[in-house]
Scaffold this motif. Structure first.
Motif, PDB file in Angstrom:
ATOM      1  N   ARG A  71     -10.540   6.429   0.695  1.00 26.85           N
ATOM      2  CA  ARG A  71      -8.725   6.765   0.350  1.00 26.85           C
ATOM      3  C   ARG A  71      -8.843   7.289  -1.301  1.00 26.85           C
ATOM      4  O   ARG A  71      -8.353   6.474  -1.654  1.00 26.85           O
ATOM      5  CB  ARG A  71      -9.795   4.597  -0.648  1.00 26.85           C
ATOM      6  N   ILE A 129      -3.809   0.875  -1.662  1.00 26.69           N
ATOM      7  CA  ILE A 129      -4.064  -0.555  -1.499  1.00 26.69           C
ATOM      8  C   ILE A 129      -4.359  -2.050  -1.738  1.00 26.69           C
ATOM      9  O   ILE A 129      -5.021  -2.057  -2.245  1.00 26.69           O
ATOM     10  CB  ILE A 129      -5.208   0.356  -0.283  1.00 26.69           C
ATOM     11  N   SER A 135       0.486  -1.128   0.092  1.00 22.03           N
ATOM     12  CA  SER A 135      -0.206   0.208   0.101  1.00 22.03           C
ATOM     13  C   SER A 135       1.154   1.447  -0.077  1.00 22.03           C
ATOM     14  O   SER A 135       2.091   1.543   0.968  1.00 22.03           O
ATOM     15  CB  SER A 135      -0.668  -0.066   1.393  1.00 22.03           C
ATOM     16  N   GLU A 140      -7.263  -1.443  -6.421  1.00 20.59           N
ATOM     17  CA  GLU A 140      -6.216  -2.216  -4.619  1.00 20.59           C
ATOM     18  C   GLU A 140      -6.924  -3.376  -4.727  1.00 20.59           C
ATOM     19  O   GLU A 140      -7.481  -4.768  -5.483  1.00 20.59           O
ATOM     20  CB  GLU A 140      -7.382  -1.357  -5.246  1.00 20.59           C
ATOM     21  N   GLY A 186     -10.824   4.161   6.286  1.00 16.34           N
ATOM     22  CA  GLY A 186     -10.497   2.854   5.189  1.00 16.34           C
ATOM     23  C   GLY A 186     -10.883   3.002   3.664  1.00 16.34           C
ATOM     24  O   GLY A 186     -12.125   3.510   3.615  1.00 16.34           O
ATOM     25  N   SER A 187     -10.717   1.615   3.041  1.00 12.99           N
ATOM     26  CA  SER A 187     -11.738   0.844   1.670  1.00 12.99           C
ATOM     27  C   SER A 187     -12.419   0.540   2.332  1.00 12.99           C
ATOM     28  O   SER A 187     -11.943  -1.033   2.885  1.00 12.99           O
ATOM     29  CB  SER A 187     -10.997   0.279   0.536  1.00 12.99           C
ATOM     30  N   ASN A 242     -12.646  -2.249   7.004  1.00  9.43           N
ATOM     31  CA  ASN A 242     -11.560  -1.557   6.680  1.00  9.43           C
ATOM     32  C   ASN A 242     -11.178  -2.086   6.247  1.00  9.43           C
ATOM     33  O   ASN A 242     -10.113  -3.137   6.789  1.00  9.43           O
ATOM     34  CB  ASN A 242     -11.534  -0.235   7.310  1.00  9.43           C
TER      35      ASN A 242
END
Length: 234
Positions: free
Chosen positions: A200, A205, A94, A213, A121-122, A154
């Motif tokens: 994000r 990530i 990341s 991602e 976060g995602s 996340n």
């Protein structure tokens, strides 16, 4: 006021990842606004040399043979006694996207963290089986709320969470080795009446070379080890 403890975990012989993530950590460190510690799990001599050049003097924990993700995270957290308010975590695949205004990005994530009720976060979701739901009900942080069959969390490649919260709740649990900590954190947040939030911007990530991602291959797993409750591996 928000201040981040930035922690990052490097693994194995992956110098390209060490350089990519290490450059991000250097940029954050250069702001003078974060504390930084790194963990090295079975890191090769080439990767170590890259990190030594990018992050000279940065505090680090080393393990060879590796101790897996969450024991290293616990070690990094235990060795910190500074005044940061939030943990910002990076897996070594990341990083911040090229061309980003790092100071501006840090201001943006700080502003979100100051008002967020939960983690950043995602956001992903995943089903919990009956054994995992029972395990959650046995945690000290379980507060009697329903344990849903699907948990929001996340993803663990990059996230932000208040240090006070995880210290108070004892996350990550000592039982965790390499898998499932992000889902457990999602369940923990739910029991505290909190939730993971989406952030994000500017991030890649768990990314492959094309910055997709969650496109990076899984690494650091020992398939000969006993299967634990949370692992996705057979």
């Amino acid at each position: 006021m928000v201040k981040f403890l930035v922690l990052a975990l490097f693994y194995g012989d992956h110098p390209q990842l060490a350089r990519r993530c290490g450059a991000t950590l250097r940029a954050l460190w250069n702001t003078g606004q974060v504390d930084l510690r790194i963990g090295l799990n079975e890191v090769s001599a080439e990767s170590r040399a890259i990190l030594d050049a990018l992050l000279p003097g940065v505090q680090r924990e080393q393990a060879d043979p590796q101790i897996y993700k969450y024991p290293m995270m616990r070690r990094l957290l235990a060795g910190y006694s500074g005044d940061a308010t939030h943990l910002m975590w990076f897996d070594d695949d990341s990083f911040l996207r090229p061309g980003l205004d790092v100071k501006g990005w840090l201001q943006a994530v700080s502003a979100r963290a100051a008002t967020a009720r939960g983690s950043l976060g995602s956001v992903y979701t995943q089903q919990l089986d009956a054994a995992q739901q029972a395990w959650i009900r046995a945690r000290p942080w379980y507060r009697g709320l329903d344990v849903p069959g699907e948990v929001a969390f996340n993803t663990g490649g990059w996230f932000v969470v208040p240090l006070e919260l995880i210290r108070r709740c004892g996350w990550p649990e000592p039982e965790l080795r390499h898998d499932g900590g992000d889902r457990i954190l999602g369940a923990l947040l739910h029991q505290q009446g909190l939730a993971p939030q989406q952030f994000r911007v500017g991030l890649a990530i768990n990314s492959d070379e094309a910055m997709h991602e969650s496109g990076a291959p899984r690494r650091g797993l020992d398939l000969a080890r006993p299967r634990d409750l949370w692992t996705c591996e057979p």
